[in-house]
Every structure is written in structure tokens, then in C-alpha cells.
Design a protein around this motif. Structure first.
Motif, PDB file in Angstrom:
ATOM      1  N   ALA A 125       0.864  -1.195   0.000  1.00  0.00           N
ATOM      2  CA  ALA A 125       0.000   0.000   0.000  1.00  0.00           C
ATOM      3  C   ALA A 125       0.895   1.238   0.000  1.00  0.00           C
ATOM      4  CB  ALA A 125      -0.914  -0.018   1.228  1.00  0.00           C
ATOM      5  N   PRO A 126       1.167   1.790  -1.190  1.00  0.00           N
ATOM      6  CA  PRO A 126       2.096   2.927  -1.264  1.00  0.00           C
ATOM      7  C   PRO A 126       1.488   4.207  -0.685  1.00  0.00           C
ATOM      8  CG  PRO A 126       1.727   1.905  -3.438  1.00  0.00           C
ATOM      9  CD  PRO A 126       0.680   1.385  -2.511  1.00  0.00           C
ATOM     10  N   ALA A 127       2.358   5.065  -0.164  1.00  0.00           N
ATOM     11  CA  ALA A 127       1.945   6.414   0.276  1.00  0.00           C
ATOM     12  C   ALA A 127       3.168   7.309   0.160  1.00  0.00           C
ATOM     13  CB  ALA A 127       1.441   6.386   1.711  1.00  0.00           C
ATOM     14  N   MET A 128       3.030   8.404  -0.568  1.00  0.00           N
ATOM     15  CA  MET A 128       4.180   9.310  -0.764  1.00  0.00           C
ATOM     16  C   MET A 128       3.712  10.592  -1.446  1.00  0.00           C
ATOM     17  SD  MET A 128       5.929   7.095  -3.821  1.00  0.00           S
ATOM     18  CE  MET A 128       5.483   5.558  -3.021  1.00  0.00           C
ATOM     19  N   ASN A 129       4.618  11.505  -1.612  1.00  0.00           N
ATOM     20  CA  ASN A 129       4.363  12.741  -2.356  1.00  0.00           C
ATOM     21  C   ASN A 129       4.039  12.414  -3.821  1.00  0.00           C
ATOM     22  OD1 ASN A 129       6.107  14.480  -4.395  1.00  0.00           O
ATOM     23  ND2 ASN A 129       5.256  15.872  -2.853  1.00  0.00           N
ATOM     24  N   VAL A 130       3.177  13.226  -4.431  1.00  0.00           N
ATOM     25  CA  VAL A 130       2.711  12.940  -5.794  1.00  0.00           C
ATOM     26  C   VAL A 130       3.861  12.842  -6.798  1.00  0.00           C
ATOM     27  CG1 VAL A 130       2.159  15.407  -6.212  1.00  0.00           C
ATOM     28  CG2 VAL A 130       1.116  13.662  -7.635  1.00  0.00           C
ATOM     29  N   HIS A 131       4.886  13.689  -6.636  1.00  0.00           N
ATOM     30  CA  HIS A 131       6.003  13.659  -7.600  1.00  0.00           C
ATOM     31  C   HIS A 131       6.855  12.410  -7.405  1.00  0.00           C
ATOM     32  CE1 HIS A 131       4.669  17.540  -8.807  1.00  0.00           C
ATOM     33  NE2 HIS A 131       4.866  18.046  -7.589  1.00  0.00           N
ATOM     34  N   MET A 132       6.980  11.998  -6.155  1.00  0.00           N
ATOM     35  CA  MET A 132       7.719  10.747  -5.905  1.00  0.00           C
ATOM     36  C   MET A 132       6.957   9.567  -6.528  1.00  0.00           C
ATOM     37  SD  MET A 132       8.735  11.483  -1.957  1.00  0.00           S
ATOM     38  CE  MET A 132       9.921  10.203  -1.632  1.00  0.00           C
ATOM     39  N   TRP A 133       5.607   9.590  -6.416  1.00  0.00           N
ATOM     40  CA  TRP A 133       4.800   8.506  -6.983  1.00  0.00           C
ATOM     41  C   TRP A 133       4.881   8.499  -8.512  1.00  0.00           C
ATOM     42  CZ3 TRP A 133       2.864   3.993  -6.283  1.00  0.00           C
ATOM     43  CH2 TRP A 133       1.812   3.510  -7.069  1.00  0.00           C
ATOM     44  N   GLN A 134       4.938   9.706  -9.083  1.00  0.00           N
ATOM     45  CA  GLN A 134       4.954   9.790 -10.557  1.00  0.00           C
ATOM     46  C   GLN A 134       6.352   9.696 -11.139  1.00  0.00           C
ATOM     47  OE1 GLN A 134       2.804  13.449 -11.107  1.00  0.00           O
ATOM     48  NE2 GLN A 134       0.807  12.430 -11.045  1.00  0.00           N
ATOM     49  N   ASN A 135       7.375   9.749 -10.287  1.00  0.00           N
ATOM     50  CA  ASN A 135       8.751   9.637 -10.791  1.00  0.00           C
ATOM     51  C   ASN A 135       8.908   8.314 -11.550  1.00  0.00           C
ATOM     52  OD1 ASN A 135      11.669   8.885 -10.763  1.00  0.00           O
ATOM     53  ND2 ASN A 135      11.806  10.885  -9.732  1.00  0.00           N
ATOM     54  N   LEU A 136       9.556   8.371 -12.714  1.00  0.00           N
ATOM     55  CA  LEU A 136       9.639   7.167 -13.551  1.00  0.00           C
ATOM     56  C   LEU A 136      10.345   6.014 -12.827  1.00  0.00           C
ATOM     57  CD1 LEU A 136      10.281   8.641 -17.098  1.00  0.00           C
ATOM     58  CD2 LEU A 136       8.152   7.813 -16.083  1.00  0.00           C
ATOM     59  N   ALA A 137      11.212   6.358 -11.886  1.00  0.00           N
ATOM     60  CA  ALA A 137      11.882   5.292 -11.118  1.00  0.00           C
ATOM     61  C   ALA A 137      10.848   4.521 -10.301  1.00  0.00           C
ATOM     62  CB  ALA A 137      12.943   5.898 -10.203  1.00  0.00           C
ATOM     63  N   THR A 138       9.955   5.280  -9.641  1.00  0.00           N
ATOM     64  CA  THR A 138       8.914   4.617  -8.836  1.00  0.00           C
ATOM     65  C   THR A 138       7.948   3.862  -9.741  1.00  0.00           C
ATOM     66  OG1 THR A 138       9.086   6.406  -7.228  1.00  0.00           O
ATOM     67  CG2 THR A 138       7.155   5.002  -7.057  1.00  0.00           C
ATOM     68  N   VAL A 139       7.571   4.497 -10.861  1.00  0.00           N
ATOM     69  CA  VAL A 139       6.646   3.836 -11.796  1.00  0.00           C
ATOM     70  C   VAL A 139       7.231   2.491 -12.229  1.00  0.00           C
ATOM     71  CG1 VAL A 139       5.612   4.001 -14.108  1.00  0.00           C
ATOM     72  CG2 VAL A 139       5.617   6.006 -12.591  1.00  0.00           C
ATOM     73  N   ALA A 140       8.514   2.489 -12.581  1.00  0.00           N
ATOM     74  CA  ALA A 140       9.161   1.243 -13.037  1.00  0.00           C
ATOM     75  C   ALA A 140       9.231   0.225 -11.894  1.00  0.00           C
ATOM     76  CB  ALA A 140      10.559   1.550 -13.557  1.00  0.00           C
ATOM     77  N   ASN A 141       9.519   0.705 -10.688  1.00  0.00           N
ATOM     78  CA  ASN A 141       9.609  -0.225  -9.541  1.00  0.00           C
ATOM     79  C   ASN A 141       8.251  -0.872  -9.252  1.00  0.00           C
ATOM     80  OD1 ASN A 141      12.326   0.227  -9.153  1.00  0.00           O
ATOM     81  ND2 ASN A 141      11.990   1.943  -7.733  1.00  0.00           N
ATOM     82  N   VAL A 142       7.184  -0.066  -9.335  1.00  0.00           N
ATOM     83  CA  VAL A 142       5.843  -0.607  -9.082  1.00  0.00           C
ATOM     84  C   VAL A 142       5.495  -1.638 -10.162  1.00  0.00           C
ATOM     85  CG1 VAL A 142       3.380  -0.017  -9.015  1.00  0.00           C
ATOM     86  CG2 VAL A 142       5.028   1.391  -7.773  1.00  0.00           C
ATOM     87  N   GLU A 143       5.856  -1.333 -11.409  1.00  0.00           N
ATOM     88  CA  GLU A 143       5.592  -2.300 -12.495  1.00  0.00           C
ATOM     89  C   GLU A 143       6.326  -3.611 -12.227  1.00  0.00           C
ATOM     90  OE1 GLU A 143       3.335  -2.207 -14.862  1.00  0.00           O
ATOM     91  OE2 GLU A 143       2.755  -0.315 -13.933  1.00  0.00           O
TER      92      GLU A 143
END
Ligand code: CTP
Length: 424
Positions: A125-143
Motif C-alpha cells: 500500500a504505497p503512500a508518498m508525495n505525488v512527484h515521488m509517486w509519478q517519478n519514472l523510477a517509482t513507476v518502473a519499480n511498481v511495475e
């Protein structure tokens, strides 16, 4: 209703709390899991401890909280003990850093090391700042995590603790608990099985404001549906009109008349492995329902012509092949004799007989006193709460179903936020 796993112990959840402001909401998640019958143990990162004291989680869980790999007095290898104990790992809240570590297999503290050692399913269950969530690094990690069949619940959009508005808000505790139960149920001993259950009375209209019915509350059928879902079955509950909350994780089809109940039950049974028909179906309906309110002064209300309703249990049993069908027999006299006769006449595998002349076994009671009658034996259970009777019936159905060798645990890497409702 507790989740019952293959070896029948209460589900064990390892809750990993990492350092987001939403860490305090993990207390509610813990309580929600306990309410659903899960045992919970907690591990926290050092950053999480800056936000909520480990003593809070210790008091709530009743267990030592894992904080450290080396200074843990309770175990020489705390990460392995916790990883092997858990049926499910739940990371809530999961920071961008925790997600990155999981995606890359980094193990540099008690939480990340335990997560790497967990052989069980993982819910994040992720929770973080919107830019951290949208950062491509986070996007790739979630994928990456989704591709490994981790279930990602949330985040939601809204006003974030940092003051910004956007995606990054921790999913609600109810959604997180539902996600955890969803994954746990996939490990239940009826996972992959489809069961259709009928419950409640039917209403047979006389005119738009009057109907014929009976005193059934639906409690027994609803308890059976909840028990089957807790064992991991895919449950369709065909319900007559009742005032009960829908059980969590159960698909409910609301019907009014016997004929609607028959149609819905046949549809659901077409793809089911078993049917448990607990509804108190009206045996008769008014032959012709008036399309307007009958006026007693002008129209005949002292006599109603009746037509016989279809027997849903007999119809389903006639078409069952090698599938399992269970019926009920609500009796006031000659309980067992009538139950044996119904078993033979309706052609089902089991009849659950209850004496509705008893106060502790009648329509609307919270307890039931039943005898389960099969062609080979009869088992009389103690009078007990309907939830326990439901559990006993589901165990019998489980024993009757052949082992399902073809079933593989569902893989739903894209199952984000599509959880059944919590609670009930
Ligand atoms: N049942 C059904 N459809 C009906 C009547 C009953 O599916 N039209 C099912 C009930 O859900 C229950 C079983 O048959 O599982 C026995 O119901 P019960 O009311 O006890 O018996 P009846 O068949 O109605 O017979 P009787 O009135 O003679 O007791």
C-alpha cells in the motif's frame, strides 16, 4: 469472518510499517485485520519509529515488534522467523524507498531483509508525495512488483500530508484490509471453487403492496456464504429480501420471487462446483398478482388462488451431474424422517435438518441445532451459533469435493484497487 487457510490456522499477517506520515493509519489496518480473525505481527523501519512508537504496535498486536536484525532479544534470526511465520506480507504504508528496495532485492534493514526472505504473497500500500509517486523510477519499480504478482492497493488521489494535491495518499484502512483478505482467500482450501448459495425468504406478490412469504431471516444462508468465502471459494449468494449486510468478498444477487430465485440460481450453477440451498422458498404464489392495490370493500381478498412454485432444490439436483448439492429441511415434526425423505425425493448429497419449533433453532434465531443427513450417515451437531453451523457445513462440502488439481493461484498483476468491500 476469519480467513481459514489450508492447514486450518487463523491467517497470519506480517505488517511492515515504513516511514511515511501515514504510518499512524497502520494501527487501524492492524485492528481491521484482527477483527477479521487474522493474527498480526509487526516489523518497522527506523524512520517509521520516528513517526509512531513501536510500543503502540506491540500493545495492539500483543507481540514483540521486529526493528533490528541483531539486537532482537526474542530471536537470533528475527527476519527468518517472521518471514516463515507469515501467510501474507503487508507493507503499509510503503514509501518510495521501501518499494525501490523490494523491486531491487535490497536487504539492508530488518524490514527489507524480512521482505526478501518472505515466501508468501505480498500486498503493498504505497503512500508518498505525488512527484515521488509519478517519478519514472517509482513507476518502473511498481511495475516490477506487479509483474511479480505483488498486489498494489492504492494510492488514492487527494490532499497529501506535504500540502500538495494528487496521487500518493494511502488507500483507506478498509481497502487495505480487503486487499489482504483477498490475497489470503486465494490460499484457502476452497480457492478456485465456485459455490452458489440461496438465502432468505421469497416474496410472492398478491398485488403491488401485499405478498405471501415466511419468517426466514436469511441469517443461516448469509453465514454459509461468509464461511465459504473465508475458505477462498468464489461465492454467488442468491438472496431473497432480507435486512442483512452483504458478506465481504461475496457476489450477491438480490431476487424477490421463487421464479427469479430459480433463474438466478440456475445461471450461477451453470459454472459452479456446488450449491447450498438454504432459502425458505415459498411453495406457492398467487396465481395472478393484481396490478393494482386490491380494495377490500370491492374486491375479493378472502380467497387467493394459488399456483405451485418450482422446486429449486429438485431442479438443481436433477441437473447436477457429479457436482455437490446441499439442501435444508425446516421441520416442526418427525425431523429426521422428513429429512431422509427430502434427501431421497430431491436427489441432493446432504440435507441439513433443523427443528424450527425450537426457540434456539427457529427462523430468525442466531443459533441453530442441526443434523446433517447424507445417504450414508447422520451427524447431529450441538446447538451453536449459525456461523459455526455454517463452518461445519462448508467443511462437509469441502470433503465431498474432489481435490482440484487444475487450480492455480490467481495471478492478477494489474489488480490495483479492485478490492471487494471490507467488513460485514
Ligand atoms: N426448496 C426449494 N424450492 C422450493 C421449496 C423448497 O429449493 N420451492 C428447498 C429449500 O431451499 C430447502 C429444501 O428445498 O433446501 C427443503 O425446503 P422445505 O421448505 O423444508 O421443504 P419443502 O420442499 O417445501 O417441503 P415441505 O413443505 O413438505 O416441508
Amino acid at each position: 469472518m476469519a480467513v481459514t487457510l489450508v492447514d486450518s490456522h487463523a491467517a497470519r499477517v506480517a505488517l511492515f510499517v515504513t516511514g511515511g506520515i501515514a504510518a499512524y493509519k497502520a494501527c487501524e489496518v492492524l485492528r481491521g485485520l484482527q477483527k477479521e480473525g487474522c493474527e498480526v505481527r509487526v516489523a518497522m523501519t527506523r524512520s517509521a519509529c520516528e513517526l509512531v512508537g513501536p510500543r503502540t504496535f506491540e500493545a495492539l498486536s500483543g507481540h514483540h515488534v521486529t526493528l533490528d536484525l541483531f539486537d532482537d532479544e526474542t530471536s537470533p534470526i528475527p527476519h527468518i522467523d517472521l518471514a516463515e511465520w507469515a501467510d501474507l506480507a503487508l507493507v503499509a504504508p510503503a514509501t518510495a524507498n521501501a518499494i525501490a528496495k523490494m523491486a531491487h532485492g535490497i536487504a539492508d534493514d530488518a524490514v527489507s531483509t524480512t521482505l526478501l526472505a518472505c515466501p508468501c504473497p505480498v500486498v503493498v500500500a504505497p503512500a508518498m508525495n505525488v512527484h515521488m509517486w509519478q517519478n519514472l523510477a517509482t513507476v518502473a519499480n511498481v511495475e516490477t512488483l506487479k509483474a511479480r504478482n505483488y498486489l498494489i492497493v492504492g494510492p488514492e488521489s487527494g490532499r497529501l500530508a506535504c500540502g500538495e494535491t494528487g496521487a500518493g495518499k494511502l488507500a483507506s484502512p478498509e481497502q487495505i484490509v480487503s486487499a489482504a483478505l483477498y490475497r489470503l482467500r486465494a490460499r484457502g482450501d476452497l480457492a478456485g471453487r465456485r459455490i452458489v448459495i440461496t438465502a432468505g425468504p421469497t416474496h410472492e406478490p398478491v398485488d403491488p403492496v401485499r405478498y405471501l412469504s415466511n419468517a426466514s431471516s436469511g441469517k443461516m444462508g448469509y453465514a454459509i456464504a461468509a464461511a465459504a468465502a473465508a475458505h477462498g471459494a468464489h461465492v454467488t449468494l442468491v438472496s431473497g429480501p432480507v435486512s442483512l449486510p452483504e458478506p465481504a468478498g461475496v457476489g450477491v444477487i438480490h431476487v424477490t420471487t421463487a421464479s427469479e430465485m430459480l433463474d438466478a440460481t440456475q445461471d450461477a450453477f451453470a459454472t459452479a462446483d456446488a450449491a447450498i440451498l438454504a432459502a425458505a422458498v415459498s411453495d406457492y404464489r398467487p396465481d395472478k398478482a393484481a396490478d393494482h392495490k386490491l380494495k377490500k370493500a370491492a374486491e375479493p381478498l378472502d380467497k387467493i388462488e394459488l399456483a405451485e412454485n418450482p422446486d429449486i432444490l429438485a431442479t438443481i439436483s436433477a441437473d447436477r451431474g457429479d457436482r455437490i448439492v446441499v439442501g435444508f429441511a425446516a421441520e416442526t415434526d418427525n425431523l429426521l424422517q422428513n429429512a431422509r425423505e427430502k434427501l431421497a425425493r430431491k436427489g441432493c448429497d446432504l440435507i441439513v435438518a433443523n427443528d424450527v419449533s425450537r426457540e434456539d433453532s427457529t427462523f430468525g434465531a442466531d443459533t441453530n441445532c442441526v443434523t446433517i443427513v447424507s445417504p450414508h450417515d447422520e451427524e447431529t451437531l450441538d446447538c451453536m451459533p449459525k456461523e459455526q453451523v455454517a463452518e461445519a457445513i462448508i467443511e462437509r462440502v469441502h470433503d465431498l469435493l474432489e481435490p482440484d488439481d487444475d487450480y492455480l493461484a490467481p495471478s492478477s498483476p494489474d489488480a490495483t484497487l479492485l478490492m471487494p468491500k471490507a467488513g460485514a
